[in-house]
Design an enzyme around this catalytic site. Structure first.
Site, PDB file in Angstrom:
ATOM      1  N   GLY A  81       0.815  -1.220   0.000  1.00 50.64           N
ATOM      2  CA  GLY A  81       0.000   0.000   0.000  1.00 50.64           C
ATOM      3  C   GLY A  81       0.842   1.260   0.000  1.00 50.64           C
ATOM      4  O   GLY A  81       2.065   1.229   0.097  1.00 50.64           O
ATOM      5  N   GLY A 129       2.547   3.627   1.548  1.00 49.79           N
ATOM      6  CA  GLY A 129       3.103   3.861   2.885  1.00 49.79           C
ATOM      7  C   GLY A 129       3.644   5.264   3.062  1.00 49.79           C
ATOM      8  O   GLY A 129       3.833   5.748   4.176  1.00 49.79           O
ATOM      9  N   ARG A 130       3.963   5.895   1.953  1.00 50.05           N
ATOM     10  CA  ARG A 130       4.441   7.289   2.058  1.00 50.05           C
ATOM     11  C   ARG A 130       3.904   8.112   0.898  1.00 50.05           C
ATOM     12  O   ARG A 130       4.562   9.037   0.417  1.00 50.05           O
ATOM     13  CB  ARG A 130       5.962   7.330   2.075  1.00 50.05           C
ATOM     14  CG  ARG A 130       6.509   6.643   0.886  1.00 50.05           C
ATOM     15  CD  ARG A 130       7.927   6.754   0.643  1.00 50.05           C
ATOM     16  NE  ARG A 130       8.211   5.631  -0.248  1.00 50.05           N
ATOM     17  CZ  ARG A 130       9.369   5.336  -0.717  1.00 50.05           C
ATOM     18  NH1 ARG A 130      10.378   6.048  -0.401  1.00 50.05           N
ATOM     19  NH2 ARG A 130       9.534   4.323  -1.523  1.00 50.05           N
ATOM     20  N   GLY A 146       6.753   7.270   6.629  1.00 48.84           N
ATOM     21  CA  GLY A 146       5.867   7.978   5.706  1.00 48.84           C
ATOM     22  C   GLY A 146       6.481   9.217   5.078  1.00 48.84           C
ATOM     23  O   GLY A 146       5.840   9.895   4.285  1.00 48.84           O
ATOM     24  N   ASP A 174       4.134  -4.281  -7.268  1.00 50.62           N
ATOM     25  CA  ASP A 174       3.528  -3.071  -6.695  1.00 50.62           C
ATOM     26  C   ASP A 174       4.081  -1.808  -7.353  1.00 50.62           C
ATOM     27  O   ASP A 174       3.570  -0.714  -7.113  1.00 50.62           O
ATOM     28  CB  ASP A 174       3.746  -3.014  -5.173  1.00 50.62           C
ATOM     29  CG  ASP A 174       5.202  -3.212  -4.789  1.00 50.62           C
ATOM     30  OD1 ASP A 174       5.749  -4.276  -5.110  1.00 50.62           O
ATOM     31  OD2 ASP A 174       5.806  -2.291  -4.201  1.00 50.62           O
ATOM     32  N   ASP A 191       7.324   5.062  -9.740  1.00 51.23           N
ATOM     33  CA  ASP A 191       8.133   4.795  -8.556  1.00 51.23           C
ATOM     34  C   ASP A 191       9.629   4.769  -8.869  1.00 51.23           C
ATOM     35  O   ASP A 191      10.231   3.714  -9.087  1.00 51.23           O
ATOM     36  CB  ASP A 191       7.713   3.483  -7.866  1.00 51.23           C
ATOM     37  CG  ASP A 191       6.536   3.719  -6.940  1.00 51.23           C
ATOM     38  OD1 ASP A 191       5.973   4.834  -6.973  1.00 51.23           O
ATOM     39  OD2 ASP A 191       6.181   2.810  -6.177  1.00 51.23           O
TER      40      ASP A 191
HETATM   41  P1  AMP Z   1       9.044   1.010  -2.933  1.00 50.46           P
HETATM   42  O1  AMP Z   1      10.386   0.484  -2.631  1.00 50.46           O
HETATM   43  O2  AMP Z   1       9.018   2.496  -3.150  1.00 50.46           O
HETATM   44  O3  AMP Z   1       8.347   0.307  -4.028  1.00 50.46           O
HETATM   45  O4  AMP Z   1       8.196   0.785  -1.596  1.00 50.46           O
HETATM   46  C1  AMP Z   1       7.744  -0.482  -1.186  1.00 50.46           C
HETATM   47  C2  AMP Z   1       6.736  -0.320  -0.086  1.00 50.46           C
HETATM   48  O5  AMP Z   1       7.355   0.266   1.071  1.00 50.46           O
HETATM   49  C3  AMP Z   1       5.560   0.575  -0.453  1.00 50.46           C
HETATM   50  O6  AMP Z   1       4.408   0.041   0.144  1.00 50.46           O
HETATM   51  C4  AMP Z   1       5.951   1.884   0.181  1.00 50.46           C
HETATM   52  O7  AMP Z   1       4.835   2.674   0.455  1.00 50.46           O
HETATM   53  C5  AMP Z   1       6.664   1.435   1.459  1.00 50.46           C
HETATM   54  N1  AMP Z   1       7.611   2.436   1.961  1.00 50.46           N
HETATM   55  C6  AMP Z   1       8.809   2.765   1.446  1.00 50.46           C
HETATM   56  N2  AMP Z   1       9.383   3.754   2.153  1.00 50.46           N
HETATM   57  C7  AMP Z   1       8.552   4.070   3.151  1.00 50.46           C
HETATM   58  C8  AMP Z   1       8.575   5.005   4.239  1.00 50.46           C
HETATM   59  N3  AMP Z   1       9.585   5.853   4.422  1.00 50.46           N
HETATM   60  N4  AMP Z   1       7.518   5.033   5.072  1.00 50.46           N
HETATM   61  C9  AMP Z   1       6.493   4.199   4.891  1.00 50.46           C
HETATM   62  N5  AMP Z   1       6.397   3.305   3.913  1.00 50.46           N
HETATM   63  C10 AMP Z   1       7.413   3.226   3.042  1.00 50.46           C
HETATM   64 MG    MG Z   2       6.682   1.504  -4.735  1.00 50.94          MG
END
Ligand code: AMP
Ligand code: MG
Length: 518
Positions: A98, A100-101, A134, A268, A278
């Site tokens: 989901g 997350g940020r 976040g 995702d 992303d």
């Molecule tokens: P990503 O590596 O950007 O594809 O992120 C993978 C997952 O980790 C996604 O659900 C992001 O929303 C979550 N995520 C990454 N960095 C953060 C953060 N600093 N705080 C909260 N969730 C995060």
């Molecule tokens: Mg992502």
């Protein structure tokens, strides 16, 4: 004055969660959760996208703009939300991930009638933040902002960057996951896209046995983003899946064309529109190496390396297909489309390669020329971008000595360009010279320039922009972005941006080695 009008289209059309408190949790039977951004202490807009802002009716001079795009002030009609999705990360089902940020502010339509969703990346925790905070830091926000725009100007489908704001907060980050924590400046990119729906949005509903939600979400996506397909029904679902496959294959073929390595092709991070989304530890090929990935955590497996991207996209399509099974009476329509992936990718990619080599048409024998090209580029460390651009300067009758002077700027170890290595290049160049003999030279050069960018967001250029931005200077970033707005044009005052990676950047973290820490 801002005339931006948000319409809560996503939240009005799709089921959301009744819980509105913001704490980390598993969410069920919902596509989204209401999520208020955390106000910034000192919202400051430091970079913005003037043309996109104008199209959306946003006034960069309005003092409220920085507050809106840090989530510190909410516009009328704004019902901020985070999206629920899951995903396969590095080959394994990771369950609920989901936003997350990321927090979406809502939907809008621009002056040309195009649909947009506006989303803040780094505006504080959401129900999907898990252990994360976040937030986002300057480093990752500058990288996301710049690369999305560079991609757009290369003509590759992508999310766009609207604003880069600082928040005034300091954020703790352990960049290489080794226990060394540094404080970094908080920053927020507002990104804009036709849709932020990912493969993982469907996968989470399939994994949770929420079959009704798969259909509701598919019908929403088809009606909003694939309206030409007509009302959803069995045939429409298949054709939609086909178009997702074709868009995905096309985008990945473009990545291969320009030497872009996404580096985290988890499901995702796969857009249902086939857009690039992303921007994390991505990188641009310097020396051609199909095994190259900038992602430090993928150093051993190299799952998301340059050469693997087309097959990973196919693997991800399988995962999407699995999630979409409940829309069909049998798996046959999905299997039929999956079986088309290789032909779709190959025909798109081969046509792009023909364009890169300036061939007026594609012949069956060209496959050999392509194969030999890759083995030739591997003979010595050859800059992927410079090689093709320099090749366009070679004519059918250019002699060996001139081929040498033309190609030399693209080699990281020019001393190696002798004996067998030089002979290998000459052999391939001769084949190519024979192939282009009867082609109109002007048309060929034009074709090659249109397929081979002169300027890409070289990893060290992004680092230069970050280091200046961290010191409060955004001119370096703006200057690079100015050049990257016309990546296929020769820009006489910007030669240095097209040069090989400098020696200092060869093994510098942040240039050759990155992590997802953002
Ligand atoms: P990503 O590596 O950007 O594809 O992120 C993978 C997952 O980790 C996604 O659900 C992001 O929303 C979550 N995520 C990454 N960095 C953060 C953060 N600093 N705080 C909260 N969730 C995060
Ligand atoms: Mg992502």
């Amino acid at each position: 004055m801002n005339s931006l009008q948000l319409r809560p289209d996503f939240t009005n059309s799709l089921p959301g969660e009744s819980e509105t408190d913001n704490y980390p949790r598993q969410v069920y039977k919902s596509v989204w959760s209401k999520t208020e951004p955390t106000p910034a202490s000192t919202p400051t807009m430091v970079v913005h996208n003037e043309s996109l802002m104008q199209a959306l009716g946003i006034d960069a001079q309005d003092p409220k703009t920085a507050e809106i795009f840090t989530g510190s002030t909410l516009l009328e009609n704004c019902l901020p939300y985070s999206m629920r999705y899951g995903g396969h990360q590095f080959g394994n089902w990771a369950g609920q991930l989901g936003d997350g940020r990321a927090i979406s502010l809502g939907e809008t339509i621009d002056t040309s009638g195009a649909h947009w969703t506006l989303q803040l990346k780094g505006a504080g925790p959401t129900p999907f933040s898990r252990q994360g905070d976040g937030y986002a830091v300057m480093r990752s926000s500058v990288r996301e902002y710049m690369c999305a725009e560079a991609m757009h100007h290369l003509g590759i489908a992508t999310t766009r960057s609207l604003t880069l704001c600082t928040t005034g907060e300091n954020i703790a980050r352990d960049i290489f996951y080794d226990g060394t924590v540094t404080m970094e400046q908080g920053a927020i990119v507002c990104r804009a896209a036709q849709s932020f729906v990912r493969f993982g949005n469907f996968e989470i509903h399939a994994a949770s046995q929420e079959h009704e939600l798969i259909k509701i979400l598919a019908d929403y996506v088809i009606t909003r983003d694939f309206p030409h397909l007509g009302a959803p029904c069995a045939d429409v679902y298949q054709q939609w899946f086909r178009e997702v496959m074709q868009a995905t294959a096309t985008t990945v073929a473009h990545w291969q064309r320009v030497g872009f390595v996404h580096a985290v092709m988890n499901t995702d991070n796969m857009s249902i529109l086939g857009h690039t989304i992303d921007y994390g530890p991505y990188g641009w090929l310097e020396e051609y190496d199909p095994r190259w990935t900038p992602n430090y955590v993928d150093n051993t497996m190299r799952r998301y390396s340059y050469g693997n991207q087309p097959e990973i996209a196919r693997w991800n399509m399988y995962k999407l297909a699995n999630a979409l099974v409940p829309l069909f009476e049998s798996t046959e329509p999905l299997e039929e489309v999956l079986a088309e992936y290789h032909d779709t990718f190959d025909s798109t990619w081969h046509q792009m390669l023909a364009n890169k080599l300036g061939l007026a048409n594609l012949q069956t024998t060209d496959k050999k020329l392509f194969e030999n090209l890759w083995s030739t580029l591997s003979l010595t460390d050859t800059d992927f971008t410079i090689f093709f651009r320099q090749l366009s300067k070679i004519q059918p009758n250019t002699d060996q000595a001139s081929v040498r002077t033309t190609l030399l700027p693209g080699f990281y170890k020019p001393d190696e360009y002798t004996n067998n290595i030089e002979n290998g290049f000459i052999e391939w160049v001769t084949q190519w010279q024979q192939r282009i003999q009867n082609e109109d030279p002007d048309a060929r050069i034009e074709k090659m320039h249109a397929a081979n960018p002169k300027y890409v967001l070289r990893n060290y250029l992004a680092l230069n922009a970050i280091e200046a931005a961290e010191g409060g200077d955004f001119d370096v970033m703006e200057n690079i972005m100015q050049v990257l707005r016309n990546p296929y044009d020769d820009q006489p005052n910007a030669e240095s941006y097209a040069a090989r990676r400098p020696a200092w950047a060869t093994s510098k973290p942040g240039c050759t080695m990155l992590t997802c820490s953002s």
